[in-house]
Design a protein around this motif. Structure first.
Motif, PDB file in Angstrom:
ATOM      1  N   VAL A 166      92.476  37.106 -46.030  1.00  0.00           N
ATOM      2  CA  VAL A 166      92.825  38.631 -46.816  1.00  0.00           C
ATOM      3  C   VAL A 166      91.676  39.413 -47.068  1.00  0.00           C
ATOM      4  O   VAL A 166      91.163  39.989 -46.095  1.00  0.00           O
ATOM      5  CB  VAL A 166      93.635  38.195 -47.464  1.00  0.00           C
ATOM      6  CG1 VAL A 166      93.874  39.833 -48.963  1.00  0.00           C
ATOM      7  CG2 VAL A 166      95.067  37.636 -47.383  1.00  0.00           C
ATOM      8  N   VAL A 167      90.874  38.535 -47.314  1.00  0.00           N
ATOM      9  CA  VAL A 167      89.395  39.757 -47.645  1.00  0.00           C
ATOM     10  C   VAL A 167      88.593  39.572 -46.142  1.00  0.00           C
ATOM     11  O   VAL A 167      88.015  40.140 -46.228  1.00  0.00           O
ATOM     12  CB  VAL A 167      88.366  38.758 -49.017  1.00  0.00           C
ATOM     13  CG1 VAL A 167      86.898  39.410 -48.878  1.00  0.00           C
ATOM     14  CG2 VAL A 167      89.657  38.685 -49.981  1.00  0.00           C
ATOM     15  N   TYR A 186     101.345  42.970 -46.151  1.00  0.00           N
ATOM     16  CA  TYR A 186     102.867  41.833 -46.061  1.00  0.00           C
ATOM     17  C   TYR A 186     102.485  41.087 -46.263  1.00  0.00           C
ATOM     18  O   TYR A 186     103.641  39.786 -46.901  1.00  0.00           O
ATOM     19  CB  TYR A 186     103.543  42.320 -44.657  1.00  0.00           C
ATOM     20  CG  TYR A 186     104.263  41.489 -43.887  1.00  0.00           C
ATOM     21  CD1 TYR A 186     105.651  42.193 -44.766  1.00  0.00           C
ATOM     22  CD2 TYR A 186     104.711  40.245 -43.497  1.00  0.00           C
ATOM     23  CE1 TYR A 186     107.248  41.697 -44.346  1.00  0.00           C
ATOM     24  CE2 TYR A 186     106.047  39.830 -43.415  1.00  0.00           C
ATOM     25  CZ  TYR A 186     107.105  40.868 -43.824  1.00  0.00           C
ATOM     26  OH  TYR A 186     108.752  40.105 -43.494  1.00  0.00           O
ATOM     27  N   ARG A 187     101.455  39.645 -45.973  1.00  0.00           N
ATOM     28  CA  ARG A 187     101.295  38.384 -45.979  1.00  0.00           C
ATOM     29  C   ARG A 187     101.000  38.707 -47.671  1.00  0.00           C
ATOM     30  O   ARG A 187     101.848  37.440 -48.461  1.00  0.00           O
ATOM     31  CB  ARG A 187     100.218  37.552 -45.580  1.00  0.00           C
ATOM     32  CG  ARG A 187     100.382  38.260 -44.779  1.00  0.00           C
ATOM     33  CD  ARG A 187      98.543  36.933 -43.946  1.00  0.00           C
ATOM     34  NE  ARG A 187      98.062  36.335 -43.973  1.00  0.00           N
ATOM     35  CZ  ARG A 187      97.056  35.922 -43.994  1.00  0.00           C
ATOM     36  NH1 ARG A 187      96.532  36.570 -43.873  1.00  0.00           N
ATOM     37  NH2 ARG A 187      96.794  34.389 -44.346  1.00  0.00           N
ATOM     38  N   LEU A 188     100.297  39.710 -48.587  1.00  0.00           N
ATOM     39  CA  LEU A 188     100.782  39.209 -50.031  1.00  0.00           C
ATOM     40  C   LEU A 188     101.327  39.806 -50.477  1.00  0.00           C
ATOM     41  O   LEU A 188     102.150  38.637 -51.906  1.00  0.00           O
ATOM     42  CB  LEU A 188      99.218  40.687 -50.350  1.00  0.00           C
ATOM     43  CG  LEU A 188      97.558  40.574 -50.257  1.00  0.00           C
ATOM     44  CD1 LEU A 188      97.529  41.804 -50.730  1.00  0.00           C
ATOM     45  CD2 LEU A 188      97.065  38.521 -51.193  1.00  0.00           C
ATOM     46  N   LYS A 189     102.862  40.651 -49.886  1.00  0.00           N
ATOM     47  CA  LYS A 189     103.969  40.300 -50.352  1.00  0.00           C
ATOM     48  C   LYS A 189     104.839  39.172 -49.852  1.00  0.00           C
ATOM     49  O   LYS A 189     105.448  38.972 -51.529  1.00  0.00           O
ATOM     50  CB  LYS A 189     104.651  41.592 -49.768  1.00  0.00           C
ATOM     51  CG  LYS A 189     104.334  43.062 -49.757  1.00  0.00           C
ATOM     52  CD  LYS A 189     104.402  43.993 -49.852  1.00  0.00           C
ATOM     53  CE  LYS A 189     106.615  44.318 -49.300  1.00  0.00           C
ATOM     54  NZ  LYS A 189     106.860  45.788 -48.760  1.00  0.00           N
ATOM     55  N   ARG A 241      91.036  46.917 -54.236  1.00  0.00           N
ATOM     56  CA  ARG A 241      90.430  46.322 -54.850  1.00  0.00           C
ATOM     57  C   ARG A 241      91.925  45.474 -54.531  1.00  0.00           C
ATOM     58  O   ARG A 241      93.470  45.843 -54.748  1.00  0.00           O
ATOM     59  CB  ARG A 241      90.249  47.051 -56.067  1.00  0.00           C
ATOM     60  CG  ARG A 241      90.688  45.421 -57.235  1.00  0.00           C
ATOM     61  CD  ARG A 241      90.062  46.179 -58.488  1.00  0.00           C
ATOM     62  NE  ARG A 241      88.265  46.858 -57.965  1.00  0.00           N
ATOM     63  CZ  ARG A 241      87.691  47.113 -59.265  1.00  0.00           C
ATOM     64  NH1 ARG A 241      87.837  47.456 -60.390  1.00  0.00           N
ATOM     65  NH2 ARG A 241      85.742  47.339 -59.277  1.00  0.00           N
ATOM     66  N   ILE A 242      92.137  43.711 -54.706  1.00  0.00           N
ATOM     67  CA  ILE A 242      92.721  42.754 -54.594  1.00  0.00           C
ATOM     68  C   ILE A 242      93.012  42.244 -56.079  1.00  0.00           C
ATOM     69  O   ILE A 242      92.701  41.483 -56.404  1.00  0.00           O
ATOM     70  CB  ILE A 242      93.405  42.738 -53.280  1.00  0.00           C
ATOM     71  CG1 ILE A 242      93.759  43.327 -52.380  1.00  0.00           C
ATOM     72  CG2 ILE A 242      94.187  41.259 -53.315  1.00  0.00           C
ATOM     73  CD1 ILE A 242      93.766  42.512 -50.959  1.00  0.00           C
ATOM     74  N   MET A 243      94.575  41.775 -57.146  1.00  0.00           N
ATOM     75  CA  MET A 243      94.475  41.415 -57.877  1.00  0.00           C
ATOM     76  C   MET A 243      95.424  40.453 -57.384  1.00  0.00           C
ATOM     77  O   MET A 243      96.858  40.788 -57.299  1.00  0.00           O
ATOM     78  CB  MET A 243      94.364  42.182 -59.322  1.00  0.00           C
ATOM     79  CG  MET A 243      93.052  42.992 -59.819  1.00  0.00           C
ATOM     80  SD  MET A 243      92.995  44.626 -61.274  1.00  0.00           S
ATOM     81  CE  MET A 243      94.253  45.367 -59.837  1.00  0.00           C
TER      82      MET A 243
END
Length: 587
Positions: free
Chosen positions: A481-482, A554-557, A579-581
């Protein structure tokens, strides 16, 4: 009315019953009894005041009757011609006076009026006729008599109006302190002798009048100057000196009643005052108050017990139904015990038990089917993740890169071989299909490989900084992801710049959440582009052929649903910060 009904809908049943009790029982009963007590107490008070006024008026009348008896006797003696003639005679010898005294004066002064008028204590005639002797009822006017206080109160001249005065202190020879005094000058006196009639009132009769049993306070007989002539209050001493009634220090709760003698001969201006304690006057009001309080308690006790009994019948059963509903919410399908009653709450209890049984059967019937459906859904999601990995990481590239790296080593191109080795590590890691999430440590290794490749490509045009705490390296996050965000920052943000490109990567643990930040100082994005990325988070469509940041969203969802946050700050020419939390999970 509709607003009131809506407001009452939010009030608990117990509070509604309390409101009903206070509005329909407590307040009406209290108000009714207060009004009843007020009216009754006022009537009792007025009646008591009237009784005291009547008793005081009766005392006034009886005392005046005593005074009238003395007035009547004085009028008779005043116009008695024979009496006046005997008092005017000059007796040559004492024996002549004694004969006249025995023949008429003794009977007239001592025996005639005493049996008829009980209020008369004694009759005395004072004269300056030197030929008379001091005898029963006859006294000579000498210096001692002239020094008496009552003598100085007799009006001078030929005025014959009687006066009512206090002539003694009630002790010794003056046992009857109130007397009626008048000059006896009805007939013309040849010798000019002064004759004064003094009729004493019996003190026992006056005490009997003033000690009325219906008046428990103190009574005061006041003269026309407001001075106390007689009182039933033992604390007030009127013998030593004249005491004004206005100077008395009466208790604050004293109630005064007064009656006056108006145009009543010598008593004109005199008055009788009763000083009564308030508690004594309002004693019957207190009895009435106690009765009203007792009646109020009786009126409230029975309705209160009945309302408590009825309210308990409603409130307890409704709370029992609510408690079992909460159990059903927690998947504890327990029936309400006890006999079903025939009122509405009993019918509600029966329907709840039947509904609970039906829900329990339905859950048992569909439980297996629901488990099968969930297994199919899990398998479908797993297939989608595998498909995503296939889109991002083609397998054949790994073999090609290994061939190129070996060729570079054979030609002694070590730097190129090292870069190809880093690229191979990235692809080798992406080909692990049985591991969807990696630790932060593993992700940092891939990011380091990618940044070395970019450094090899751009040289001094790109710089980077990576910050992460050692104790946070074991937290999990979705694989690559990062890395995808770093790749976008390098290709789309830094590559168009001629020099001075920089990428900052920060990992932070805060309040149970893992915060992933990728920041660059590249060309940035327009507001329209940022909004398009935010729109991807709201769509429910399948992934399809999309890659890059859309792939990441989409993967985070899929992994976290609504438990992750994505914030994008970007402007043209100012760079981009993403920024992703996500929830902080350990393996």
């Amino acid at each position: 009315m509709r607003m009131l009904r809506t407001t009452l809908d939010h009030v608990r049943l117990r509070d509604k019953m309390l409101l009903l009790y206070f509005l329909c029982v407590f307040i009406p009963v209290v108000l009714t009894n207060l009004i009843f007590y007020h009216v009754t107490s006022q009537n009792v008070k007025e009646q008591r005041m009237q009784d005291i006024s009547r008793a005081l008026e009766q005392i006034k009348i009886e005392f005046y009757r005593e005074f009238e008896d003395a007035m009547e006797i004085s009028s008779i003696l005043y116009i008695d011609h024979q009496l006046n003639e005997l008092l005017e005679l000059a007796y040559p010898h004492p024996a002549d006076y004694i004969a006249a005294y025995d023949s008429y004066l003794r009977h007239m002064l001592n025996n005639t009026y005493s049996p008829v008028y009980h209020s008369v204590g004694g009759i005395t005639i004072y004269t300056d006729n030197p030929t008379l002797l001091n005898s029963g009822g006859i006294n000579l006017i000498d210096e001692r008599v002239k020094s008496l206080p009552w003598y100085s109160k007799i009006p001078p001249g030929r005025q014959s109006k009687p006066i009512f005065v206090r002539t003694g202190d009630g002790t010794g020879e003056q046992q009857h302190p109130f007397s009626l005094i008048r000059r006896m000058n009805y007939f013309y006196s040849q010798n000019g002798h002064e004759k004064i009639l003094k009729i004493e009132l019996r003190m026992s009769s006056i005490r009997e009048i003033f000690h009325n049993l219906n008046l428990q306070g103190s009574l005061f007989l006041l003269n026309e100057r407001g001075e106390i002539e007689y009182t039933t209050d033992p604390k007030v001493d009127t013998n030593a000196k004249a005491v004004a009634y206005n100077e008395l220090q009466l208790p604050k709760d004293t109630i005064e009643f007064k009656t006056n003698y108006v145009l009543m001969n010598s008593l004109n201006g005199w008055s009788i005052v009763a000083a009564m304690p308030e508690d004594e006057v309002l004693y019957e009001m207190q009895t009435s108050r106690n009765f009203v309080l007792l009646l109020t308690c009786a009126n409230m006790l029975l309705p209160t017990l009945i309302i408590i009994w009825i309210t308990r019948s409603l409130n307890v059963r409704i709370h029992r139904i609510l408690k079992h509903m909460k159990k059903v919410k927690n998947q504890r399908f327990e029936l309400i015990p006890g006999t079903v009653s025939r009122d509405e709450i009993g019918q509600l209890t029966g329907e709840f038990n039947r509904m609970t049984l039906k829900i329990k059967r339905l859950i048992n019937d569909v439980y297996v089917a629901d488990i099968q459906r969930k297994n199919v859904e899990i398998q479908r999601r797993h297939a989608q993740l595998n498909a995503l990995h296939s889109q991002i990481n083609p397998h054949f590239l790994f073999n090609a890169l290994e061939t190129i790296r070996m060729r570079s080593l054979m030609k002694r191109e070590d730097e190129t071989a090292h870069i190809i080795h880093n690229m191979a590590r990235i692809f080798r890691n992406s080909l692990v299909w049985n591991k969807d999430r990696v630790t932060l440590r593993e992700e940092l290794e891939l990011i380091s490989c990618f940044l070395e490749i970019q450094q090899y490509r751009f040289g001094e045009r790109i710089g980077h900084e990576v910050q992460a705490q050692p104790e946070d390296l074991d937290y999990l996050l979705p694989k690559m992801v990062v890395l995808t965000l770093v790749e976008n920052a390098s290709i789309h943000g830094i590559e168009p710049l001629k020099h001075g490109g920089r990428i900052e990567i920060h990992f932070e643990l805060r309040a149970g959440r893992l915060i992933l930040t990728v920041r660059d100082n590249g060309v940035g994005m327009s507001v329209k582009q940022v909004q398009r990325l935010y729109n991807y988070m709201q769509r429910q469509e399948e992934m399809g052929e999309r890659i890059g940041l859309q792939n990441v969203i989409y993967r985070l969802k899929l992994y976290y649903g609504s438990r992750f946050e994505l914030n994008i700050r970007s402007a043209l020419g100012e760079g981009t910060e993403i920024r992703i939390m996500i929830p902080a999970d350990r393996e």
